[in-house]
Design a protein around this motif. Structure first.
Motif, PDB file in Angstrom:
ATOM      1  N   LEU A 161       0.832  -1.206   0.000  1.00 28.00           N
ATOM      2  CA  LEU A 161       0.000   0.000   0.000  1.00 28.00           C
ATOM      3  C   LEU A 161       0.865   1.253   0.000  1.00 28.00           C
ATOM      4  CD1 LEU A 161      -2.714  -1.037   2.637  1.00 28.00           C
ATOM      5  CD2 LEU A 161      -2.760  -1.336   0.145  1.00 28.00           C
ATOM      6  N   ILE A 162       0.507   2.190  -0.892  1.00 21.03           N
ATOM      7  CA  ILE A 162       1.154   3.501  -0.937  1.00 21.03           C
ATOM      8  C   ILE A 162       0.047   4.533  -0.691  1.00 21.03           C
ATOM      9  CG2 ILE A 162       2.542   5.117  -2.293  1.00 21.03           C
ATOM     10  CD1 ILE A 162       3.510   2.697  -3.935  1.00 21.03           C
ATOM     11  N   PRO A 163      -0.244   4.839   0.572  1.00 24.98           N
ATOM     12  CA  PRO A 163      -1.377   5.732   0.861  1.00 24.98           C
ATOM     13  C   PRO A 163      -1.134   7.151   0.376  1.00 24.98           C
ATOM     14  CG  PRO A 163      -0.128   5.252   2.855  1.00 24.98           C
ATOM     15  CD  PRO A 163       0.438   4.373   1.786  1.00 24.98           C
ATOM     16  N   LEU A 164      -2.228   7.817   0.028  1.00 24.13           N
ATOM     17  CA  LEU A 164      -2.145   9.243  -0.297  1.00 24.13           C
ATOM     18  C   LEU A 164      -1.508   9.986   0.860  1.00 24.13           C
ATOM     19  CD1 LEU A 164      -5.599  10.165  -1.891  1.00 24.13           C
ATOM     20  CD2 LEU A 164      -3.381  10.810  -2.816  1.00 24.13           C
ATOM     21  N   SER A 165      -0.621  10.912   0.558  1.00 26.15           N
ATOM     22  CA  SER A 165       0.052  11.656   1.625  1.00 26.15           C
ATOM     23  C   SER A 165      -0.919  12.610   2.313  1.00 26.15           C
ATOM     24  CB  SER A 165       1.232  12.446   1.058  1.00 26.15           C
ATOM     25  OG  SER A 165       0.751  13.526   0.270  1.00 26.15           O
ATOM     26  N   ALA A 166      -0.565  13.010   3.521  1.00 23.48           N
ATOM     27  CA  ALA A 166      -1.401  13.949   4.277  1.00 23.48           C
ATOM     28  C   ALA A 166      -1.467  15.312   3.593  1.00 23.48           C
ATOM     29  CB  ALA A 166      -0.862  14.101   5.695  1.00 23.48           C
ATOM     30  N   GLU A 174       4.294   7.603   0.658  1.00 22.68           N
ATOM     31  CA  GLU A 174       4.553   8.291  -0.605  1.00 22.68           C
ATOM     32  C   GLU A 174       5.816   9.148  -0.536  1.00 22.68           C
ATOM     33  OE1 GLU A 174       2.240  11.430  -3.461  1.00 22.68           O
ATOM     34  OE2 GLU A 174       1.118   9.678  -2.791  1.00 22.68           O
ATOM     35  N   GLU A 175       6.088   9.711   0.635  1.00 19.91           N
ATOM     36  CA  GLU A 175       7.288  10.536   0.794  1.00 19.91           C
ATOM     37  C   GLU A 175       8.568   9.711   0.605  1.00 19.91           C
ATOM     38  OE1 GLU A 175       3.914  12.496   2.851  1.00 19.91           O
ATOM     39  OE2 GLU A 175       4.710  10.457   2.799  1.00 19.91           O
ATOM     40  N   LYS A 176       8.470   8.396   0.783  1.00 21.69           N
ATOM     41  CA  LYS A 176       9.636   7.511   0.635  1.00 21.69           C
ATOM     42  C   LYS A 176       9.594   6.728  -0.681  1.00 21.69           C
ATOM     43  CE  LYS A 176      10.090   6.958   5.639  1.00 21.69           C
ATOM     44  NZ  LYS A 176      10.016   5.993   6.775  1.00 21.69           N
ATOM     45  N   LEU A 177       8.637   7.078  -1.533  1.00 19.66           N
ATOM     46  CA  LEU A 177       8.473   6.367  -2.802  1.00 19.66           C
ATOM     47  C   LEU A 177       9.515   6.841  -3.813  1.00 19.66           C
ATOM     48  CD1 LEU A 177       6.852   4.481  -4.682  1.00 19.66           C
ATOM     49  CD2 LEU A 177       5.315   6.408  -5.144  1.00 19.66           C
ATOM     50  N   GLU A 178      10.432   5.964  -4.152  1.00 20.78           N
ATOM     51  CA  GLU A 178      11.438   6.244  -5.174  1.00 20.78           C
ATOM     52  C   GLU A 178      11.792   4.933  -5.859  1.00 20.78           C
ATOM     53  OE1 GLU A 178      15.343   6.352  -2.317  1.00 20.78           O
ATOM     54  OE2 GLU A 178      14.072   8.142  -2.330  1.00 20.78           O
TER      55      GLU A 178
END
Length: 350
Positions: free
Chosen positions: A272-277, A302-306
Motif C-alpha cells: 500500500l502507498i497511501p495518499l500523503s497527508a 509516498e514521501e519515501k516512494l522512489e
C-alpha cells in the motif's frame, strides 16, 4: 441509494444491490450530472436521478463561496425527488452528493442508513450523521468518533462477482505469454500519478521478474508501452476486474478502504502507498497503518516512494507473500453485505 465523487463511493452500493433485489427491493439512485457515479450506475441499469451538489472542502477555494448555494439547490431537488418516488429507505455511501440526499430524506421523514469505510469519518458523513438513522462503519476506531447510539460495526460490503474471478481468464485477457508472477497495480478510479510515474520508470527492471497489470486512470495510457507483451495498461476495468485480480500474485495500490478490504477478502498480499497527508485528510495513512499492524499489508509512504524503495518493497512482499496470506486467512473481518442489508430491512418503512 446515493454516494459519489469517486468509485469508492459507488461500488459498495453495487455490492448490496443483488441481495436487496432478492428481497424484493427496487433500486433507484441519486447522484450528480457529471460524477463518476452516473456512468457506473447507468451501466448497471439502475434508474438514476440528477441533482446539483457543491464540493465540500476543508481548504480555501474561491468555489467555497458559490458551492453552498449548489448544496442548497441540491437539497431542494433531492427533497422533491424523494417526495415523488416515496422510497422505503435511503442508503448513503458518502461523498459530497450524499449530504443533500440525506437531508432531503430527513425532511421527508424517510429513514437513512449511512456507511463510512475509513477509520476517520469523512466530512460528508460527519455533516449527514445527525440526520441518519444508523451509520455503518468498517473499522472499530470509526465507531468511537460517531454517535454511539447510531454507529454499527458491519464491515465493508464486498461485491459477490469479485469472488468469481478466474486466474486463467485474467492471464488470457492480458495476453501474457511468459509464466512470471503477476503484479496488479491500481491507483484508484482516477489513477495515481506518483505511482504511475515511478512504476513506469522501473519497468525494465520489474519486467525481468514480473508480468504487470496496471490500472492507470483515465487519460493516463502511455502509447509507447501499448505493444509490450509483459505490461498491460487499462484506464479503468469493470466486468473484467475479478479475473484481473484473480490473476495477480501480489497487488500494489493506494489505501482506500473499499479496495483494501477487497484485497483482504480475496487474500491478496498487497503493498500500500497511501495518499500523503499533503493531498488528503490522512485517512488512507490510517487505513494502511491498521492493515500493516494486522499483518495484512506492507506499507510504503509516498514521501519515501522512489525507484529503489519501490523495487525493494515489491520483492519483499512477493518473497513473504505466504505470511501475508496466512494472516489474512486468520482475519475475523467478513463481508458486510448481510449486516448492512439487515439494518436496511429493520428500518425500512413497511
Amino acid at each position: 441509494m446515493t454516494g459519489g465523487g469517486s468509485a469508492g463511493h459507488v461500488t459498495p452500493n453495487l455490492a448490496l444491490v443483488p441481495r436487496l433485489k432478492e428481497l424484493g427491493y427496487e433500486i433507484e439512485y441519486i447522484g450528480t450530472k457529471d460524477g463518476i457515479e452516473r456512468k457506473i450506475i447507468e451501466e448497471n441499469h439502475i434508474k438514476y436521478h440528477v441533482i446539483s451538489s457543491g464540493k465540500l472542502r476543508r481548504y480555501f477555494d474561491v468555489k467555497n463561496f458559490t458551492d453552498p448555494f449548489k448544496v442548497i439547490k441540491g437539497i431542494w431537488e433531492a427533497y422533491e425527488i424523494i417526495k415523488k418516488e416515496k422510497p422505503n429507505i435511503v442508503f448513503s455511501k458518502g461523498g459530497f452528493v450524499a449530504v443533500p440526499v440525506v437531508l432531503g430524506a430527513y425532511f421527508n421523514k424517510i429513514p437513512v442508513i449511512a456507511h463510512e469505510s475509513d477509520i476517520t469519518p469523512g466530512l460528508a458523513n460527519k455533516l449527514s450523521s445527525p440526520y441518519a438513522t444508523k451509520i455503518c462503519v468498517t473499522f472499530p476506531e470509526a465507531a468511537k468518533k460517531l454517535n454511539k447510539n447510531k454507529a454499527v460495526l458491519t464491515g465493508n460490503p464486498i461485491r459477490k462477482e469479485l469472488f468469481e474471478g478466474s486466474k486463467i481468464k485474467g492471464i488470457k485477457l492480458c495476453g501474457f505469454t511468459e509464466s512470471k508472477p503477476v503484479i496488479f497495480v491500481m491507483g484508484g478510479s482516477l489513477g495515481a500519478r506518483a505511482i504511475n510515474d515511478v512504476l513506469r520508470r522501473n519497468l525494465n527492471v520489474l519486467l525481468k521478474t514480473y508480468n504487470i497489470i496496471h490500472i492507470c486512470g483515465k487519460g493516463n495510457i502511455e502509447e509507447k508501452y501499448i505493444h509490450n507483451k509483459d505490461y498491460k495498461q487499462f484506464e479503468y476495468i469493470n466486468e473484467e476486474l475479478p479475473h484481473m485480480i484473480a490473476a495477480a500474485d501480489i497487488v500494489l495500490s493506494r489505501a482506500g478502504a473499499n479496495s483494501i478490504f477487497e484485497f483482504l477478502a480475496l487474500k491478496k498480499p498487497n503493498l500500500l502507498i497511501p495518499l500523503s497527508a499533503k493531498s488528503s485528510r490522512g485517512d488512507q495513512i490510517l487505513n494502511a497503518k491498521s492493515f500493516e499492524k494486522s499483518g495484512y499489508s506492507l506499507v510504503l509512504e509516498e514521501e519515501k516512494l522512489e525507484d529503489r524503495t519501490l523495487i525493494e518493497k515489491i520483492n519483499e512482499l512477493y518473497n513473504n507473500k505466504e505470511n501475508y496470506i496466512r494472516n489474512m486467512e486468520n482475519s475475523k473481518t467478513g463481508n458486510g453485505v448481510e449486516a448492512i442489508v439487515g439494518l436496511i430491512e429493520k428500518f425500512s418503512i413497511k
